[in-house]
Write a protein that holds these residues in place. Structure first.
Motif, PDB file in Angstrom:
ATOM      1  N   ILE A   9     -26.348  46.784  46.491  1.00  0.00           N
ATOM      2  CA  ILE A   9     -26.468  45.335  46.595  1.00  0.00           C
ATOM      3  C   ILE A   9     -25.152  44.713  47.067  1.00  0.00           C
ATOM      4  CG2 ILE A   9     -28.251  45.221  44.830  1.00  0.00           C
ATOM      5  CD1 ILE A   9     -26.125  44.287  42.843  1.00  0.00           C
ATOM      6  N   PRO A  10     -25.217  43.488  47.614  1.00  0.00           N
ATOM      7  CA  PRO A  10     -23.972  42.812  48.017  1.00  0.00           C
ATOM      8  C   PRO A  10     -23.039  42.609  46.835  1.00  0.00           C
ATOM      9  CG  PRO A  10     -25.903  41.689  48.908  1.00  0.00           C
ATOM     10  CD  PRO A  10     -26.422  42.698  47.922  1.00  0.00           C
ATOM     11  N   GLY A  11     -21.752  42.778  47.085  1.00  0.00           N
ATOM     12  CA  GLY A  11     -20.764  42.538  46.030  1.00  0.00           C
ATOM     13  C   GLY A  11     -20.429  41.057  45.922  1.00  0.00           C
ATOM     14  N   HIS A  12     -20.238  40.598  44.715  1.00  0.00           N
ATOM     15  CA  HIS A  12     -19.809  39.211  44.457  1.00  0.00           C
ATOM     16  C   HIS A  12     -18.613  39.235  43.507  1.00  0.00           C
ATOM     17  CE1 HIS A  12     -23.382  37.478  46.277  1.00  0.00           C
ATOM     18  NE2 HIS A  12     -24.139  38.264  45.541  1.00  0.00           N
ATOM     19  N   PRO A  13     -17.655  38.341  43.709  1.00  0.00           N
ATOM     20  CA  PRO A  13     -16.589  38.238  42.702  1.00  0.00           C
ATOM     21  C   PRO A  13     -17.180  37.787  41.372  1.00  0.00           C
ATOM     22  CG  PRO A  13     -16.488  36.384  44.239  1.00  0.00           C
ATOM     23  CD  PRO A  13     -17.506  37.349  44.783  1.00  0.00           C
ATOM     24  N   THR A  14     -16.528  38.149  40.306  1.00  0.00           N
ATOM     25  CA  THR A  14     -17.036  37.781  38.983  1.00  0.00           C
ATOM     26  C   THR A  14     -17.138  36.274  38.843  1.00  0.00           C
ATOM     27  OG1 THR A  14     -16.117  39.783  37.992  1.00  0.00           O
ATOM     28  CG2 THR A  14     -16.592  37.939  36.515  1.00  0.00           C
ATOM     29  N   SER A  15     -18.292  35.806  38.419  1.00  0.00           N
ATOM     30  CA  SER A  15     -18.514  34.372  38.253  1.00  0.00           C
ATOM     31  C   SER A  15     -17.755  33.842  37.053  1.00  0.00           C
ATOM     32  CB  SER A  15     -20.015  34.099  38.075  1.00  0.00           C
ATOM     33  OG  SER A  15     -20.713  34.440  39.251  1.00  0.00           O
ATOM     34  N   ARG A  16     -17.315  32.638  37.160  1.00  0.00           N
ATOM     35  CA  ARG A  16     -16.564  31.994  36.081  1.00  0.00           C
ATOM     36  C   ARG A  16     -17.340  30.813  35.530  1.00  0.00           C
ATOM     37  NH1 ARG A  16     -13.495  36.038  34.702  1.00  0.00           N
ATOM     38  NH2 ARG A  16     -12.297  36.869  36.442  1.00  0.00           N
TER      39      ARG A  16
END
Length: 304
Positions: free
Chosen positions: A297-304
């Motif tokens: 799956i596409p990588g996403h930065p950790t959500s804040r």
């Protein structure tokens, strides 16, 4: 002036009628009911574990056979109010022992009870809508083999305006659909199976994905981590993005699901401990397929 008032009254009545019609709970079509096959309880056990039924509906800390006693009663304290987990044991009075496979499918695909009431999406039908007819029928058959646990649970206690149940009909119009969360150009069989397990019965996004102001999953930040639903701590990013599990190999992920140990030999904790216990009950092929999907799956930065 009188004419203007009359038009305002008509407009208000038209708005109320539109709200009433738009928010009506909808059941299954005759074709959908006819498409449900005969369920197989042996296959349904596999669906039970990936669906995490025991994690919510069994008593907190239940072990062994007690994980199959689904009397409910947990209280999920959220910003919308307190959701009380219902009894889904085979008890015909207090549980769902009198439900048919079609009743279960209506709950999982439409979020509607046999009495025609909307369920709140704390019950993860926004994910279960993707579960196949065969898996629903098999799960229904398995649930009917489990112990009957007497004792009805009380209604959830929600704040205004969230306690207006008919408003859930508008939420469904806006957010309930069976479209995949991720589109792959050329998925292989393992990835396809893993996507089904994660996005459907496994409902991983319900905890690991941030939500919008209406409480719906934000598909643009799929699996990138989120505040814990009950307000204590955070659920981690499980994408290959920054702060996620990009450094984990496919074998690392599958072994974590099996054993509860990370590549650094930390052990699983918190709410994930029960989820990992469920995943350990699955065939190794299912755990590997889930890992294959998470690596793709596409990588996403950790959500804040």
């Amino acid at each position: 002036m009188r004419r203007a008032f009359g038009w305002l009254v008509l407009a208000a009545l038209a708005g109320l009628a539109a709200f009433y019609l738009a928010t009506l709970p909808s059941g299954l079509t005759p074709g959908e009911i006819a498409a449900l096959p005969a369920g197989d309880a042996a296959r349904g056990e596999r669906v039970f574990w990936i669906g995490g039924c025991a994690s919510c509906h069994a008593a907190p800390g239940a072990k062994g056979e007690d994980r199959l006693r689904l009397g409910g009663g947990r209280v999920l304290a959220t910003e919308f109010g307190d959701f009380v987990v219902p009894n889904i044991s085979s008890d015909e009075i207090d549980g769902i022992g009198g439900w048919t496979a079609a009743d279960l499918a209506t709950a999982m695909w439409r979020g509607v009870s046999p009495e025609g009431r909307h369920y709140y999406p704390a019950f993860p039908y926004a994910s279960y809508i993707r579960v196949t007819p065969g898996d629903v029928a098999d799960l229904s058959a398995f649930l009917h083999t489990l112990p009957a646990v007497p004792g009805a649970q009380p209604e959830s206690r929600l704040r205004f305006p969230f306690n207006i149940r008919r408003g859930i009909g508008l939420w469904k119009l806006a957010f309930l659909n069976a479209a995949p969360m991720v589109e792959f150009a050329a998925p292989d069989p393992a990835m396809t199976r893993g996507q089904y397990l994660v996005e459907g019965p496994g409902h991983c996004g319900e905890c690991h994905t941030p939500r919008n102001l209406a409480g719906a999953m934000d598909s643009t930040r799929w699996l990138s981590g989120a505040p814990a639903a009950e307000g204590t701590g955070r659920v981690p990013n499980i994408t290959p993005g920054d702060g996620g599990i990009g450094d984990w190999s496919l074998a690392d992920i599958a072994y974590y699901f099996e054993s509860g140990f990370t590549p650094e030999f930390d052990s699983v904790g918190g709410a994930m401990a029960e989820v990992q216990g469920n995943l350990s009950m699955l065939p190794a092929t299912d755990r590997n397929d889930i890992a294959t999907y998470l690596k793709a799956i596409p990588g996403h930065p950790t959500s804040r």
